[in-house]
Scaffold this active site. Structure first.
Site, PDB file in Angstrom:
ATOM      1  N   ASP A  29      43.513  31.721  49.200  1.00  0.00           N
ATOM      2  CA  ASP A  29      42.617  31.137  48.188  1.00  0.00           C
ATOM      3  C   ASP A  29      41.434  32.088  47.924  1.00  0.00           C
ATOM      4  O   ASP A  29      40.297  31.648  47.759  1.00  0.00           O
ATOM      5  CB  ASP A  29      42.125  29.744  48.592  1.00  0.00           C
ATOM      6  CG  ASP A  29      41.562  28.965  47.401  1.00  0.00           C
ATOM      7  OD1 ASP A  29      41.602  29.484  46.266  1.00  0.00           O
ATOM      8  OD2 ASP A  29      41.067  27.841  47.615  1.00  0.00           O
ATOM      9  N   HIS A  33      42.589  34.061  43.386  1.00  0.00           N
ATOM     10  CA  HIS A  33      41.897  34.036  42.092  1.00  0.00           C
ATOM     11  C   HIS A  33      41.468  35.455  41.752  1.00  0.00           C
ATOM     12  O   HIS A  33      40.721  36.078  42.501  1.00  0.00           O
ATOM     13  CB  HIS A  33      40.663  33.135  42.158  1.00  0.00           C
ATOM     14  CG  HIS A  33      40.998  31.701  42.445  1.00  0.00           C
ATOM     15  ND1 HIS A  33      41.172  30.764  41.454  1.00  0.00           N
ATOM     16  CD2 HIS A  33      41.227  31.055  43.611  1.00  0.00           C
ATOM     17  CE1 HIS A  33      41.484  29.591  42.001  1.00  0.00           C
ATOM     18  NE2 HIS A  33      41.527  29.743  43.323  1.00  0.00           N
ATOM     19  N   ASN A  38      35.757  24.898  48.328  1.00  0.00           N
ATOM     20  CA  ASN A  38      36.360  23.628  47.955  1.00  0.00           C
ATOM     21  C   ASN A  38      37.882  23.728  48.076  1.00  0.00           C
ATOM     22  O   ASN A  38      38.472  24.583  47.444  1.00  0.00           O
ATOM     23  CB  ASN A  38      35.974  23.282  46.504  1.00  0.00           C
ATOM     24  CG  ASN A  38      36.402  21.883  46.135  1.00  0.00           C
ATOM     25  OD1 ASN A  38      36.641  21.047  46.996  1.00  0.00           O
ATOM     26  ND2 ASN A  38      36.506  21.622  44.838  1.00  0.00           N
ATOM     27  N   HIS A  86      45.857  24.389  49.504  1.00  0.00           N
ATOM     28  CA  HIS A  86      44.802  24.296  50.521  1.00  0.00           C
ATOM     29  C   HIS A  86      44.604  22.909  51.159  1.00  0.00           C
ATOM     30  O   HIS A  86      43.570  22.281  51.002  1.00  0.00           O
ATOM     31  CB  HIS A  86      43.464  24.806  49.977  1.00  0.00           C
ATOM     32  CG  HIS A  86      43.165  24.448  48.546  1.00  0.00           C
ATOM     33  ND1 HIS A  86      43.159  23.162  48.082  1.00  0.00           N
ATOM     34  CD2 HIS A  86      42.848  25.230  47.490  1.00  0.00           C
ATOM     35  CE1 HIS A  86      42.851  23.167  46.799  1.00  0.00           C
ATOM     36  NE2 HIS A  86      42.665  24.413  46.405  1.00  0.00           N
TER      37      HIS A  86
END
Ligand code: DOR
Ligand code: ZN
Length: 430
Positions: free
Chosen positions: A304, A61, A277, A231
């Site tokens: 992630d 991200h 998460n 994930h």
């Protein structure tokens, strides 16, 4: 210009190669591998080091546009280089989300200016990531998006997920699914189990993920499309993926370093850097994930990388956002806990971090084949270092591994034949 990398251990899973030797780069591409002597080349001594395809992180991200205080495309692409990654794929949950042709072109243009890792945009699956109707998937893919995803926001409607799968099938690109049933995870903050009970925190049962994996697998079978499960974190998900693969359903999956080494017990001090998460699971799930890695069931390791501002993480646990950074620790964690602990051999580790994610995204990366772009990572699998987030190139500091002693570190990184990282530092000029 010619660059000759001398005396390295050249490991290229895409060619089943693992041998001592030299590698010659000429005109931004890989020219030759062997026992070479070249008069007019710039020489990099790689004795005692591993020379492999530039690593690929298929799930990061970056926060541009919208939260440039947390990460920009440039700072993220530089953090990638510092972590050994020459290619990264970025998720669309920015503000506004990356979607359609315009958003995709924006990311590509910013990345080109960065002189760092190559950035491949993943475009939104649904308009505004709202889960109401499909986004402009076709134009995004034609503009260069390598996949579509609503990562961070699971696609709730099975019918819409079906349409997304049908649509991307036309382009042979994957839907990269954040599998989570929100009605089950609700306001949960951590894995549901003994620890969540002891800590008095709302739990997220593993079934919140696995039920959604089951749904998406069935829809992938129905549409004969391609699914990539992001994930993966539970035993049940692994079982389902195992069965689906055996059936010939076109599904791939990734696992993160943190889900392989951290458990819900790490939340005992209420460190918000451990809030992520899917949540850190209990020991039994880690055992399943590691076993799946051993068996070759996992297709990729992805960080992630999810940067968050200090003022957002420095809040009470319930209010802090989910996510941790990972670009600059992934290789070290993987070497320390997967290679040195003999879970997988070095060649498999490199495949999970290069050739296999490159194949899923269909990008020209992850190989040292003659004529390929000269994207190369040189690392020392035995180098011991202590994680110090204050030294990271990332703009954010929400790292759960601060102070950890790791064994394995990137030494040099080359992108398109240009040395961007050398002796532990980004080269600001050539
Ligand atoms: O922990 C997470 N952080 N999980 C997600 O799905 C989204 C991500 C983010 O964007 O911060
Ligand atoms: Zn994500």
């Amino acid at each position: 210009m010619k660059i000759l990398i001398k005396n390295g251990r050249i490991v290229d899973p895409s060619q089943n190669l693992d041998e001592e030797g030299d590698l010659l780069i000429e005109n931004e591409t890989i020219a030759e591998i062997g026992s070479l002597s070249v008069g007019d080349a710039h020489v990099i001594d790689a004795r005692g080091l591993v020379v492999c395809p530039g690593l690929v992180d298929m799930h990061v991200h970056l926060r541009e546009p919208g939260r440039e205080d947390e990460e920009t495309i440039e700072t993220g692409a530089r953090a990638a280089i510092a972590g050994g990654f020459t290619s990264i794929a970025c998720m669309p949950n920015t503000q506004p989300p990356i979607e359609s042709e315009e958003g995709t072109r924006f990311v590509l243009a910013k990345a080109r200016q960065a002189r760092a890792a190559k950035v491949f945009p993943i475009a939104a699956a649904t308009g505004g990531l709202k889960g109401e109707m499909l986004a402009e998937i076709g134009s995004a893919i034609r503009a260069g998006a390598v996949g579509i995803s609503d990562d961070g926001f699971p696609i709730e409607s099975p019918a819409l997920m079906r349409r997304a799968l049908e649509y991307v099938a036309m382009f042979d690109r994957p839907v990269m699914s954040h599998c989570e049933d929100k009605s089950l995870s609700g306001k949960g903050m951590m894995h549901e189990g003994l620890m969540s009970t002891l800590l008095g925190m709302g739990g997220i049962p593993p079934q919140a993920e696995s039920i959604s994996v089951a749904r998406d697998l069935m829809l992938t079978e129905l549409t004969r499309s391609r699914l990539h499960v992001c994930h993966v974190s539970t035993c049940e998900s692994i079982e389902l993926i195992h069965r689906a693969k055996a059936k010939g359903i076109r599904i791939t999956c990734e696992v993160t370093p943190h889900h392989l080494v951290l458990t819900d017990e790490h939340l005992k001090d209420f460190d918000t850097n451990m809030k992520v998460n899917p949540p850190l699971r209990s020991k039994e799930h880690i055992i399943c994930l590691r076993q799946a890695l051993r068996e070759g069931l996992i297709d990729a390791i992805a960080s992630d990388h999810a940067p968050h501002a200090p003022e957002e993480k420095d809040q009470e646990f319930a209010l802090a956002p989910f996510g941790m950074i990972g670009l600059e620790t992934t290789l070290g964690i993987a070497c320390t806990y997967l290679y040195h602990e003999a879970i997988i051999p070095l060649a498999s580790l490199i495949a999970l971090l290069s050739s296999r994610p490159a194949r899923i995204l269909k990008i020209d990366a992850g190989t040292l084949r003659k004529g390929s772009p000269a994207d190369i990572t040189i690392f020392d699998p035995d180098y011991e270092w202590v994680v110090d987030p204050s030294k990271f190139y990332s703009k954010s500091r929400n790292c759960p591994f601060s102070g950890w002693k790791l064994k394995g570190r990137v030494i040099s990184v080359i992108v398109d034949g240009r040395v961007l990282f050398r002796d532990g530092q980004i080269m600001e000029e050539e």
